[in-house]
Motif scaffolding. Sequence first.
Motif, mmCIF file in Angstrom:
data_model
loop_
_atom_site.group_PDB
_atom_site.id
_atom_site.type_symbol
_atom_site.label_atom_id
_atom_site.label_comp_id
_atom_site.label_asym_id
_atom_site.label_seq_id
_atom_site.Cartn_x
_atom_site.Cartn_y
_atom_site.Cartn_z
ATOM 1 N N ALA A 1 0.838 -1.207 0.000
ATOM 2 C CA ALA A 1 0.000 0.000 0.000
ATOM 3 C C ALA A 1 0.872 1.256 0.000
ATOM 4 C CB ALA A 1 -0.936 -0.005 1.206
ATOM 5 N N LEU A 2 1.955 1.248 0.762
ATOM 6 C CA LEU A 2 2.872 2.381 0.756
ATOM 7 C C LEU A 2 3.523 2.554 -0.609
ATOM 8 C CD1 LEU A 2 4.663 2.107 4.219
ATOM 9 C CD2 LEU A 2 2.988 3.799 3.486
ATOM 10 N N LEU A 3 3.896 1.436 -1.225
ATOM 11 C CA LEU A 3 4.489 1.492 -2.555
ATOM 12 C C LEU A 3 3.489 2.033 -3.576
ATOM 13 C CD1 LEU A 3 7.017 0.928 -4.181
ATOM 14 C CD2 LEU A 3 6.217 -1.411 -4.508
ATOM 15 N N VAL A 4 2.232 1.620 -3.458
ATOM 16 C CA VAL A 4 1.181 2.146 -4.336
ATOM 17 C C VAL A 4 1.031 3.646 -4.125
ATOM 18 C CG1 VAL A 4 -1.319 2.118 -4.784
ATOM 19 C CG2 VAL A 4 -0.072 -0.028 -4.558
ATOM 20 N N ALA A 5 1.079 4.092 -2.882
ATOM 21 C CA ALA A 5 0.967 5.529 -2.592
ATOM 22 C C ALA A 5 2.123 6.302 -3.226
ATOM 23 C CB ALA A 5 0.928 5.756 -1.079
ATOM 24 N N VAL A 6 3.330 5.759 -3.164
ATOM 25 C CA VAL A 6 4.488 6.424 -3.762
ATOM 26 C C VAL A 6 4.346 6.461 -5.285
ATOM 27 C CG1 VAL A 6 6.982 6.217 -4.169
ATOM 28 C CG2 VAL A 6 6.065 5.924 -1.870
ATOM 29 N N VAL A 7 3.962 5.335 -5.883
ATOM 30 C CA VAL A 7 3.799 5.278 -7.342
ATOM 31 C C VAL A 7 2.699 6.235 -7.797
ATOM 32 C CG1 VAL A 7 3.060 3.780 -9.242
ATOM 33 C CG2 VAL A 7 4.764 2.973 -7.613
ATOM 34 N N LEU A 8 1.581 6.271 -7.072
ATOM 35 C CA LEU A 8 0.510 7.205 -7.431
ATOM 36 C C LEU A 8 0.959 8.657 -7.289
ATOM 37 C CD1 LEU A 8 -2.689 5.519 -5.962
ATOM 38 C CD2 LEU A 8 -2.091 5.842 -8.362
#
Length: 117
Positions: A32-39
């Motif tokens: 989820a943190l990685l998704v937040a960074v990518v977004l």
Amino acid sequence: MRFIARILVSGLAVLITSYLLPGVHIHDFITALLVAVVLAILNTFIKPLLIILTLPITVFTLGLFLLVINAFLILLASRLVSGFQVDGFWWALLFSIILSLISSFFESQRRRAEGEA
């Protein structure tokens, strides 16, 4: 420090949203943190370009086409991040709407807590 706080808030919002929607699957909080960074990266670099390219249709639809752009960015993020899967366009659209609402709520709470401290 604010960037890290925003990423943590966004990661939590991504995780909560994925639990609410059966068409969105996320492996764990790190994902989820990685998704937040990518977004955040996609919203910083790709989204402005897409807005400029689709300006006529965005104006014609009174801004509603921005929801389609957000859904497209969610689908792109699901292709870039393993452990994050979105089952289709409509789930991505709903995910982007709910994610925006949850993130806005958390951001307002964070700002209120900073104001009181």
